[in-house]
Scaffold this motif. Structure first.
Motif, PDB file in Angstrom:
ATOM      1  N   THR A  47      -3.045  -0.767  -5.901  1.00  0.00           N
ATOM      2  CA  THR A  47      -3.818  -0.168  -6.752  1.00  0.00           C
ATOM      3  C   THR A  47      -3.483  -0.928  -8.172  1.00  0.00           C
ATOM      4  OG1 THR A  47      -3.778   1.915  -5.733  1.00  0.00           O
ATOM      5  CG2 THR A  47      -4.385   1.847  -8.098  1.00  0.00           C
TER       6      THR A  47
ATOM      7  N   ARG B 249       0.975  -1.354   0.016  1.00  0.00           N
ATOM      8  CA  ARG B 249      -0.046  -0.154  -0.050  1.00  0.00           C
ATOM      9  C   ARG B 249       0.819   1.278   0.023  1.00  0.00           C
ATOM     10  NH1 ARG B 249      -4.888  -0.564   3.995  1.00  0.00           N
ATOM     11  NH2 ARG B 249      -5.665   1.050   3.138  1.00  0.00           N
ATOM     12  N   ARG B 250       2.256   1.183   0.115  1.00  0.00           N
ATOM     13  CA  ARG B 250       3.071   2.507   0.281  1.00  0.00           C
ATOM     14  C   ARG B 250       4.009   2.074  -1.027  1.00  0.00           C
ATOM     15  NH1 ARG B 250      -0.334   4.182   2.173  1.00  0.00           N
ATOM     16  NH2 ARG B 250      -0.762   5.049   4.346  1.00  0.00           N
TER      17      ARG B 250
ATOM     18  N   LEU C 104       5.406  15.064 -15.331  1.00  0.00           N
ATOM     19  CA  LEU C 104       4.186  14.410 -15.338  1.00  0.00           C
ATOM     20  C   LEU C 104       4.196  13.080 -15.239  1.00  0.00           C
ATOM     21  CD1 LEU C 104       2.408  16.624 -18.338  1.00  0.00           C
ATOM     22  CD2 LEU C 104       1.614  16.405 -15.781  1.00  0.00           C
TER      23      LEU C 104
ATOM     24  N   SER D 144      -6.052  10.036 -14.801  1.00  0.00           N
ATOM     25  CA  SER D 144      -5.810  11.397 -15.138  1.00  0.00           C
ATOM     26  C   SER D 144      -7.011  11.661 -16.259  1.00  0.00           C
ATOM     27  CB  SER D 144      -4.746  11.502 -16.162  1.00  0.00           C
ATOM     28  OG  SER D 144      -3.365  11.203 -15.213  1.00  0.00           O
TER      29      SER D 144
ATOM     30  N   LEU E 129      -3.072  11.440  -3.432  1.00  0.00           N
ATOM     31  CA  LEU E 129      -3.377  11.061  -5.012  1.00  0.00           C
ATOM     32  C   LEU E 129      -3.315   9.451  -4.897  1.00  0.00           C
ATOM     33  CD1 LEU E 129      -0.637  13.230  -6.778  1.00  0.00           C
ATOM     34  CD2 LEU E 129      -2.813  12.897  -7.458  1.00  0.00           C
ATOM     35  N   SER E 130      -2.400   8.713  -4.077  1.00  0.00           N
ATOM     36  CA  SER E 130      -2.623   7.413  -4.018  1.00  0.00           C
ATOM     37  C   SER E 130      -3.930   6.802  -3.689  1.00  0.00           C
ATOM     38  CB  SER E 130      -1.455   6.754  -3.351  1.00  0.00           C
ATOM     39  OG  SER E 130      -0.247   7.049  -3.543  1.00  0.00           O
ATOM     40  N   PHE E 131      -4.424   7.565  -2.737  1.00  0.00           N
ATOM     41  CA  PHE E 131      -6.002   7.264  -2.195  1.00  0.00           C
ATOM     42  C   PHE E 131      -6.971   7.493  -3.390  1.00  0.00           C
ATOM     43  CE2 PHE E 131     -10.029   9.210  -0.840  1.00  0.00           C
ATOM     44  CZ  PHE E 131     -10.530   8.231  -0.205  1.00  0.00           C
TER      45      PHE E 131
ATOM     46  N   ASP F 243       8.826   3.842  -7.215  1.00  0.00           N
ATOM     47  CA  ASP F 243       9.706   3.314  -6.438  1.00  0.00           C
ATOM     48  C   ASP F 243      10.552   2.103  -7.102  1.00  0.00           C
ATOM     49  OD1 ASP F 243       9.012   5.093  -4.593  1.00  0.00           O
ATOM     50  OD2 ASP F 243       7.644   3.731  -3.400  1.00  0.00           O
TER      51      ASP F 243
ATOM     52  N   ASP G 198       4.300   7.624  -9.551  1.00  0.00           N
ATOM     53  CA  ASP G 198       4.695   7.986  -8.129  1.00  0.00           C
ATOM     54  C   ASP G 198       3.281   7.793  -7.373  1.00  0.00           C
ATOM     55  OD1 ASP G 198       6.564   7.944  -6.084  1.00  0.00           O
ATOM     56  OD2 ASP G 198       6.439  10.032  -5.943  1.00  0.00           O
ATOM     57  N   THR G 199       2.007   7.684  -8.020  1.00  0.00           N
ATOM     58  CA  THR G 199       0.690   7.777  -7.245  1.00  0.00           C
ATOM     59  C   THR G 199       0.116   6.432  -7.670  1.00  0.00           C
ATOM     60  OG1 THR G 199      -0.561   8.820  -8.882  1.00  0.00           O
ATOM     61  CG2 THR G 199       0.484  10.150  -7.083  1.00  0.00           C
ATOM     62  N   ILE G 200       0.559   5.714  -8.083  1.00  0.00           N
ATOM     63  CA  ILE G 200      -0.054   4.294  -8.292  1.00  0.00           C
ATOM     64  C   ILE G 200       0.810   3.226  -7.389  1.00  0.00           C
ATOM     65  CG2 ILE G 200      -0.903   2.313  -9.967  1.00  0.00           C
ATOM     66  CD1 ILE G 200      -0.753   4.430 -12.172  1.00  0.00           C
ATOM     67  N   THR G 201       0.077   2.770  -6.455  1.00  0.00           N
ATOM     68  CA  THR G 201       0.819   1.843  -5.472  1.00  0.00           C
ATOM     69  C   THR G 201       0.574   0.507  -6.252  1.00  0.00           C
ATOM     70  OG1 THR G 201      -1.329   1.390  -4.259  1.00  0.00           O
ATOM     71  CG2 THR G 201       0.039   3.220  -3.279  1.00  0.00           C
TER      72      THR G 201
ATOM     73  N   VAL H 158       2.577  10.550 -12.297  1.00  0.00           N
ATOM     74  CA  VAL H 158       1.529   9.539 -12.353  1.00  0.00           C
ATOM     75  C   VAL H 158       1.987   8.199 -11.867  1.00  0.00           C
ATOM     76  CG1 VAL H 158       0.328   7.875 -14.078  1.00  0.00           C
ATOM     77  CG2 VAL H 158       0.570  10.450 -14.755  1.00  0.00           C
TER      78      VAL H 158
ATOM     79  N   GLN I 121      -6.787   4.469   7.202  1.00  0.00           N
ATOM     80  CA  GLN I 121      -6.661   3.245   6.839  1.00  0.00           C
ATOM     81  C   GLN I 121      -7.754   2.460   7.520  1.00  0.00           C
ATOM     82  OE1 GLN I 121      -2.880   1.540   6.242  1.00  0.00           O
ATOM     83  NE2 GLN I 121      -1.815   3.344   6.634  1.00  0.00           N
TER      84      GLN I 121
ATOM     85  N   ARG J 293       0.351  17.714  -6.765  1.00  0.00           N
ATOM     86  CA  ARG J 293       1.288  16.770  -7.400  1.00  0.00           C
ATOM     87  C   ARG J 293       2.012  16.152  -6.331  1.00  0.00           C
ATOM     88  NH1 ARG J 293       4.589  18.387 -12.604  1.00  0.00           N
ATOM     89  NH2 ARG J 293       2.486  18.944 -13.249  1.00  0.00           N
TER      90      ARG J 293
ATOM     91  N   LYS K  12       1.419  13.105  -2.247  1.00  0.00           N
ATOM     92  CA  LYS K  12       1.374  11.320  -2.813  1.00  0.00           C
ATOM     93  C   LYS K  12       0.416  10.617  -2.016  1.00  0.00           C
ATOM     94  CE  LYS K  12       4.837   7.905  -3.006  1.00  0.00           C
ATOM     95  NZ  LYS K  12       6.523   7.748  -2.857  1.00  0.00           N
TER      96      LYS K  12
ATOM     97  N   ARG L 279      -6.292   7.438  -6.541  1.00  0.00           N
ATOM     98  CA  ARG L 279      -6.005   6.398  -7.470  1.00  0.00           C
ATOM     99  C   ARG L 279      -6.390   5.085  -7.323  1.00  0.00           C
ATOM    100  NH1 ARG L 279      -3.722   6.836 -12.698  1.00  0.00           N
ATOM    101  NH2 ARG L 279      -2.845   8.629 -12.774  1.00  0.00           N
ATOM    102  N   GLY L 280      -6.426   4.696  -6.077  1.00  0.00           N
ATOM    103  CA  GLY L 280      -6.787   3.418  -5.322  1.00  0.00           C
ATOM    104  C   GLY L 280      -8.308   3.121  -5.513  1.00  0.00           C
TER     105      GLY L 280
ATOM    106  N   LYS M 143      -5.338  -4.490  -7.788  1.00  0.00           N
ATOM    107  CA  LYS M 143      -6.748  -4.231  -7.720  1.00  0.00           C
ATOM    108  C   LYS M 143      -7.124  -4.295  -9.171  1.00  0.00           C
ATOM    109  CE  LYS M 143     -10.104  -1.072  -5.915  1.00  0.00           C
ATOM    110  NZ  LYS M 143     -10.257   0.221  -5.404  1.00  0.00           N
TER     111      LYS M 143
ATOM    112  N   THR N 191       5.141   2.368  -4.613  1.00  0.00           N
ATOM    113  CA  THR N 191       4.527   2.710  -5.962  1.00  0.00           C
ATOM    114  C   THR N 191       5.458   2.351  -7.192  1.00  0.00           C
ATOM    115  OG1 THR N 191       6.062   4.912  -6.226  1.00  0.00           O
ATOM    116  CG2 THR N 191       3.934   5.069  -4.853  1.00  0.00           C
TER     117      THR N 191
END
Lengths: 150, 148
Positions: A127, A71-72, A115, B137, B127-129, A77, A121-124, A119, B92, B121, B124, B131-132, A130, A74
């Motif tokens: 996610t 969950r942390r 950009l 975009s 944004l991840s929340f 990473d 960096d925010t998709i774990t 993008v 959580q 931006r 994080k 996205r989940g 899922k 990305t």
């Protein structure tokens, strides 16, 4: 954007292992399942182990197990262990070129890079996994339309 | 035992709790901002505006605010979520997701089929929340410049 092979293989391996954190798979298992080079993947697994994302399990039935936080962690990473995702213009003296046209092109590629990174960096991993499961269920449902997705 | 969370419309007496949560979320003091928001989204006639709070026991532990906006930037009517916060010690637990799903239903009942938001931006976590929850975009790009 074109990911290099190491990043791509690393993402495949990490997502495969993170889909079931109890699962242990060898580099050969992962490579065969996804049709990628075992030799190349073996090197990548060592980098992922060093980064603490996977753990090598020794002995019979050993292999690799996911050891990060789904969950942390990305996608960025993982990718940044293998490449910087910084575009480079194929011009002489890259980095200290004073040509204003080159400067403008550098500025544009830098905006695109930022950009892209924002993008990724925010998709774990959670996610991405899922969405992978939803995609697999949709595909299975299309193959047998009578099946109910729960 | 799973904690009981209820989602309900905000009422005037929630103001202090919301201001406290808002300060935790943004660190900034926003004099006048919250009273204007309450005036606009809680007290007035609000067919297309939604201000929900999450309550645990008698305590407000989260809020979400959104509305239908039409034809801004040439966009057909669309739902916007422009504020969301969950108390740090209650994160959580699925409260943010519960509030987002609830406000999405409110927006859907108001006649829109898309929901949008805008996030720093560098934020994080938020944004991840989103996205989940399946947001990605959209077709509009935010552009800006420093004014000389």
């Amino acid at each position: 954007m074109k990911l290099n092979k190491a990043s791509l293989f690393a993402l495949i391996a990490v997502l495969e292992l993170a889909s079931d954190t109890e699962k242990q798979l060898s580099a050969t298992d992962i490579a065969q399942k996804h049709g990628i080079s075992t030799h190349h993947l073996a090197k990548i697994m060592r980098n992922l182990t060093y980064a603490g994302l996977v753990q090598a399990v020794r002995g019979a039935g050993g292999g690799y197990r996911f050891s990060g936080n789904v969950r942390r962690t990305t996608l960025l990473d993982v990718i940044q262990l293998f490449e910087t995702l910084e575009s480079e213009l194929d011009v002489p003296n890259w980095g200290n070129n004073s040509d204003p046209i080159i400067g403008e092109l550098q500025s544009i590629t830098s905006e695109i890079d930022n950009l892209t990174k924002a993008v990724l960096d925010t998709i774990t991993l959670a996610t991405a996994l899922k969405n992978t499961r939803i995609r697999a269920e949709l595909k299975a449902n299309q193959a047998s339309p009578g099946r109910v997705i729960t | 035992m799973k904690e009981q969370i209820s989602i309900r419309n905000a009422i005037a007496s929630d103001l202090d709790a919301v201001v406290s949560l808002g300060q935790v979320a943004s660190q900034d003091r926003k004099p006048g901002f919250w009273s204007n928001v309450f005036d606009h989204y809680v007290l007035r006639d609000k067919n297309d505006r939604f201000f929900l709070v999450a309550e645990s026991g008698n305590r407000i532990v989260g809020f979400i605010i959104g509305e239908v906006r039409a034809w801004e930037f040439g966009s057909p009517p669309c739902g916007w979520v422009f504020a969301l916060a969950v108390s740090p010690e209650k994160r959580q637990l699925g409260i943010g997701q519960q509030m987002f799903e609830e406000i999405s239903q409110c927006l859907k009942q108001a006649g829109v089929t898309t929901v949008r938001t805008m996030v720093d931006r560098d934020d994080k976590l938020l944004l991840s929340f989103f996205r989940g929850l399946g947001l990605c975009s959209g077709k509009y790009l935010e552009l800006e410049k420093q004014i000389d």
